[in-house]
Design a protein around this motif. Structure first.
Motif, PDB file in Angstrom:
ATOM      1  N   ILE A   1      -1.109   9.562   2.122  1.00  0.00           N
ATOM      2  CA  ILE A   1      -2.331   9.992   1.429  1.00  0.00           C
ATOM      3  C   ILE A   1      -2.024  11.122   0.451  1.00  0.00           C
ATOM      4  CG2 ILE A   1      -4.538  11.191   1.767  1.00  0.00           C
ATOM      5  CD1 ILE A   1      -4.878   9.515   4.320  1.00  0.00           C
ATOM      6  N   MET A   2      -1.214  12.091   0.885  1.00  0.00           N
ATOM      7  CA  MET A   2      -0.911  13.232   0.024  1.00  0.00           C
ATOM      8  C   MET A   2      -0.053  12.841  -1.173  1.00  0.00           C
ATOM      9  SD  MET A   2      -0.394  16.108   2.999  1.00  0.00           S
ATOM     10  CE  MET A   2       0.620  17.128   2.014  1.00  0.00           C
ATOM     11  N   ALA A   3       0.838  11.860  -1.004  1.00  0.00           N
ATOM     12  CA  ALA A   3       1.725  11.462  -2.091  1.00  0.00           C
ATOM     13  C   ALA A   3       1.254  10.168  -2.751  1.00  0.00           C
ATOM     14  CB  ALA A   3       3.140  11.288  -1.551  1.00  0.00           C
ATOM     15  N   GLY A   4       0.055   9.741  -2.470  1.00  0.00           N
ATOM     16  CA  GLY A   4      -0.451   8.455  -2.948  1.00  0.00           C
ATOM     17  C   GLY A   4      -0.460   8.300  -4.452  1.00  0.00           C
ATOM     18  N   THR A   5      -0.941   9.296  -5.178  1.00  0.00           N
ATOM     19  CA  THR A   5      -1.018   9.170  -6.630  1.00  0.00           C
ATOM     20  C   THR A   5       0.373   9.166  -7.259  1.00  0.00           C
ATOM     21  OG1 THR A   5      -1.312  11.555  -6.824  1.00  0.00           O
ATOM     22  CG2 THR A   5      -3.300  10.208  -6.818  1.00  0.00           C
TER      23      THR A   5
ATOM     24  N   LEU B   1       3.099   8.068  -5.747  1.00  0.00           N
ATOM     25  CA  LEU B   1       3.685   6.769  -5.427  1.00  0.00           C
ATOM     26  C   LEU B   1       3.111   5.679  -6.324  1.00  0.00           C
ATOM     27  CD1 LEU B   1       3.709   6.907  -1.519  1.00  0.00           C
ATOM     28  CD2 LEU B   1       5.676   7.002  -3.036  1.00  0.00           C
ATOM     29  N   ALA B   2       1.816   5.720  -6.580  1.00  0.00           N
ATOM     30  CA  ALA B   2       1.190   4.720  -7.441  1.00  0.00           C
ATOM     31  C   ALA B   2       1.716   4.826  -8.866  1.00  0.00           C
ATOM     32  CB  ALA B   2      -0.328   4.888  -7.427  1.00  0.00           C
ATOM     33  N   SER B   3       1.876   6.042  -9.354  1.00  0.00           N
ATOM     34  CA  SER B   3       2.397   6.245 -10.698  1.00  0.00           C
ATOM     35  C   SER B   3       3.832   5.732 -10.807  1.00  0.00           C
ATOM     36  CB  SER B   3       2.354   7.729 -11.061  1.00  0.00           C
ATOM     37  OG  SER B   3       2.973   7.948 -12.293  1.00  0.00           O
ATOM     38  N   THR B   4       4.644   6.031  -9.831  1.00  0.00           N
ATOM     39  CA  THR B   4       6.029   5.564  -9.833  1.00  0.00           C
ATOM     40  C   THR B   4       6.087   4.048  -9.752  1.00  0.00           C
ATOM     41  OG1 THR B   4       6.744   7.600  -8.764  1.00  0.00           O
ATOM     42  CG2 THR B   4       8.256   5.736  -8.654  1.00  0.00           C
TER      43      THR B   4
ATOM     44  N   VAL C   1       7.752   1.565 -12.607  1.00  0.00           N
ATOM     45  CA  VAL C   1       8.818   0.613 -12.286  1.00  0.00           C
ATOM     46  C   VAL C   1       8.383  -0.810 -12.622  1.00  0.00           C
ATOM     47  CG1 VAL C   1      10.125  -0.416 -10.368  1.00  0.00           C
ATOM     48  CG2 VAL C   1       9.917   2.059 -10.549  1.00  0.00           C
ATOM     49  N   SER C   2       7.154  -1.176 -12.291  1.00  0.00           N
ATOM     50  CA  SER C   2       6.705  -2.538 -12.600  1.00  0.00           C
ATOM     51  C   SER C   2       6.609  -2.748 -14.111  1.00  0.00           C
ATOM     52  CB  SER C   2       5.379  -2.847 -11.915  1.00  0.00           C
ATOM     53  OG  SER C   2       4.299  -2.356 -12.627  1.00  0.00           O
ATOM     54  N   TYR C   3       6.198  -1.722 -14.864  1.00  0.00           N
ATOM     55  CA  TYR C   3       6.148  -1.827 -16.321  1.00  0.00           C
ATOM     56  C   TYR C   3       7.553  -2.054 -16.881  1.00  0.00           C
ATOM     57  CZ  TYR C   3       5.258  -0.828 -21.216  1.00  0.00           C
ATOM     58  OH  TYR C   3       5.173  -0.927 -22.577  1.00  0.00           O
ATOM     59  N   GLU C   4       8.527  -1.307 -16.361  1.00  0.00           N
ATOM     60  CA  GLU C   4       9.900  -1.456 -16.841  1.00  0.00           C
ATOM     61  C   GLU C   4      10.433  -2.856 -16.560  1.00  0.00           C
ATOM     62  OE1 GLU C   4      11.685   0.583 -18.735  1.00  0.00           O
ATOM     63  OE2 GLU C   4       9.995   1.951 -18.767  1.00  0.00           O
TER      64      GLU C   4
END
Length: 91
Positions: free
Chosen positions: A31-35, A37-40, A44-47
């Motif tokens: 929960i604390m690192a959710g944003t 992790l989502a950004s990363t 990665v999926s964009y790359e």
């Protein structure tokens, strides 16, 4: 014999409490690192989907920039524009 059974049950309860504690800590970390992790994950999926693109994406997320060109800096003060893979980001 009765005494041995109680100790066995006690160990089972201790393991259950330990599993609940570990699950709670894992959920809190997610929960604390959710944003982040989502950004990363999105980066990665964009790359992976744009492996063969020669153009890069400007910090606004919409405009594409031709190879070798630098977009107009729209970063807040104190941050610099950096090329990260196929995206320009303010860091």
């Amino acid at each position: 014999m009765n005494r041995r059974r109680r100790k066995s049950g006690q160990a089972l309860i201790e393991y259950a409490f330990l599993m609940i504690l570990l699950a709670t800590v894992a959920i809190a970390v997610i929960i604390m690192a959710g944003t982040q992790l989502a950004s990363t994950y999105n980066d990665v999926s964009y790359e992976f989907t744009h492996l063969t693109d020669s153009a890069t994406l400007a910090p606004d997320g919409v405009t594409t920039v031709s190879p070798g060109a630098t977009p107009a800096s729209s970063c807040p003060s104190g941050k610099t524009l950096q090329l990260m893979g196929h995206k320009w980001k303010c860091r």
